[in-house]
Design a protein around this motif. Structure first.
Motif, PDB file in Angstrom:
ATOM      1  N   LYS A 199      25.925  69.694  23.296  1.00 24.83           N
ATOM      2  CA  LYS A 199      26.226  71.002  23.595  1.00 24.83           C
ATOM      3  C   LYS A 199      27.557  71.451  23.206  1.00 24.83           C
ATOM      4  O   LYS A 199      27.674  72.441  22.537  1.00 24.83           O
ATOM      5  CB  LYS A 199      26.136  71.231  25.071  1.00 24.83           C
ATOM      6  N   LEU A 200      28.598  70.810  23.523  1.00 22.32           N
ATOM      7  CA  LEU A 200      29.901  70.922  22.899  1.00 22.32           C
ATOM      8  C   LEU A 200      30.198  71.150  21.468  1.00 22.32           C
ATOM      9  O   LEU A 200      30.872  71.710  21.191  1.00 22.32           O
ATOM     10  CB  LEU A 200      30.829  69.887  23.674  1.00 22.32           C
ATOM     11  N   ILE A 201      29.404  70.456  20.605  1.00 19.34           N
ATOM     12  CA  ILE A 201      29.429  70.357  19.143  1.00 19.34           C
ATOM     13  C   ILE A 201      28.906  71.656  18.951  1.00 19.34           C
ATOM     14  O   ILE A 201      29.653  72.368  18.003  1.00 19.34           O
ATOM     15  CB  ILE A 201      28.594  69.294  18.602  1.00 19.34           C
ATOM     16  N   TYR A 202      27.904  72.338  19.354  1.00 21.54           N
ATOM     17  CA  TYR A 202      27.152  73.513  19.018  1.00 21.54           C
ATOM     18  C   TYR A 202      28.511  74.860  19.536  1.00 21.54           C
ATOM     19  O   TYR A 202      28.542  75.749  18.767  1.00 21.54           O
ATOM     20  CB  TYR A 202      26.188  73.822  19.772  1.00 21.54           C
ATOM     21  N   ILE A 203      28.879  74.475  20.640  1.00 27.15           N
ATOM     22  CA  ILE A 203      29.789  75.558  21.049  1.00 27.15           C
ATOM     23  C   ILE A 203      31.028  75.551  20.132  1.00 27.15           C
ATOM     24  O   ILE A 203      31.417  76.631  19.732  1.00 27.15           O
ATOM     25  CB  ILE A 203      30.177  75.305  22.551  1.00 27.15           C
TER      26      ILE A 203
END
Length: 222
Positions: free
Chosen positions: A94-98
């Protein structure tokens, strides 16, 4: 010899815009029964419809540069597509997409306000295309590895991903070479943007296949 006239180009824009509205409505139909990915697909095409409509009004009626609504659309669609692939790939990283979406938002704003301004808004489109192609290829790779079903064509996301990959792969060429084709070769930009809209219409039709399969899965879960 085929010629892309302004009238034909506008017709293609109207067809694409109408299909975007239809897909948004189709995706939101039976809203409570729809998968989260399908709802996000509906949101993506609703944004596309609103963006195209705003650009048409600004360009055809008020003769204004449509870069502002297009820039807002590019930023919002990047977040929505990131959310689609986040859900499609098992809600991992999730952090990568954000972080990617935040970085793109900053870049798109700088590009609008400082770099390209009123020029053809191609740099943000190039970055978007490259990232979405990476998302799409990664999804197909995971699909081949995980193989959730032997009949992949029955997965709505298979068709959604195919549509995104087709459109952004074809459009990347246009986004990369637009300045060269127009400013150096002095080619008619309408020809290339006409190709862009035809490619987009084909992608819309592929997307409709995925939505129809999703609706059929709702009616016949087995």
């Amino acid at each position: 010899m085929f010629e892309m006239t302004p009238e034909l180009y506008i017709v293609l824009v109207y067809i694409q815009t109408g299909l975007s509205a239809f897909i948004a409505g189709f995706a939101f139909w039976k809203f409570n029964s729809r998968d989260q990915i399908v709802k996000l697909i509906g949101l993506a095409f609703l944004l596309g419809f609103l963006s195209n409509s705003a650009a048409l009004v600004m360009n055809l009626i008020f003769k204004l540069n449509p870069n502002l609504p297009q820039s807002i659309y590019k930023i919002l669609i990047f977040w929505v597509l990131g959310a689609i692939y986040y859900h499609a790939l098992g809600k991992r990283n999730k952090l990568i997409y954000i972080l990617l979406s935040l970085a793109f938002t900053v870049f798109a704003l700088i590009n609008l306000l400082v770099i390209q301004k009123s020029q053809i808004y191609s740099y943000a489109s190039i970055v978007t295309a490259i990232i979405i192609i990476i998302y799409a290829v990664h999804y197909f790779y995971r699909l081949m590895i995980d193989l959730p079903t032997l009949n992949l064509q029955r997965l709505p996301m298979f068709w959604f991903n195919a549509a995104f990959l087709l459109f952004y792969s074809g459009a990347l060429f246009l986004f990369v070479f637009t300045d060269y084709l127009v400013n150096v070769l002095n080619n008619n930009l309408l020809v290339y943007w006409g190709f862009h809209n035809i490619l987009n219409i084909v992608a819309h039709l592929i997307m409709l296949v995925g939505l129809w399969i999703d609706l059929r899965n709702i009616k016949s879960p087995s």
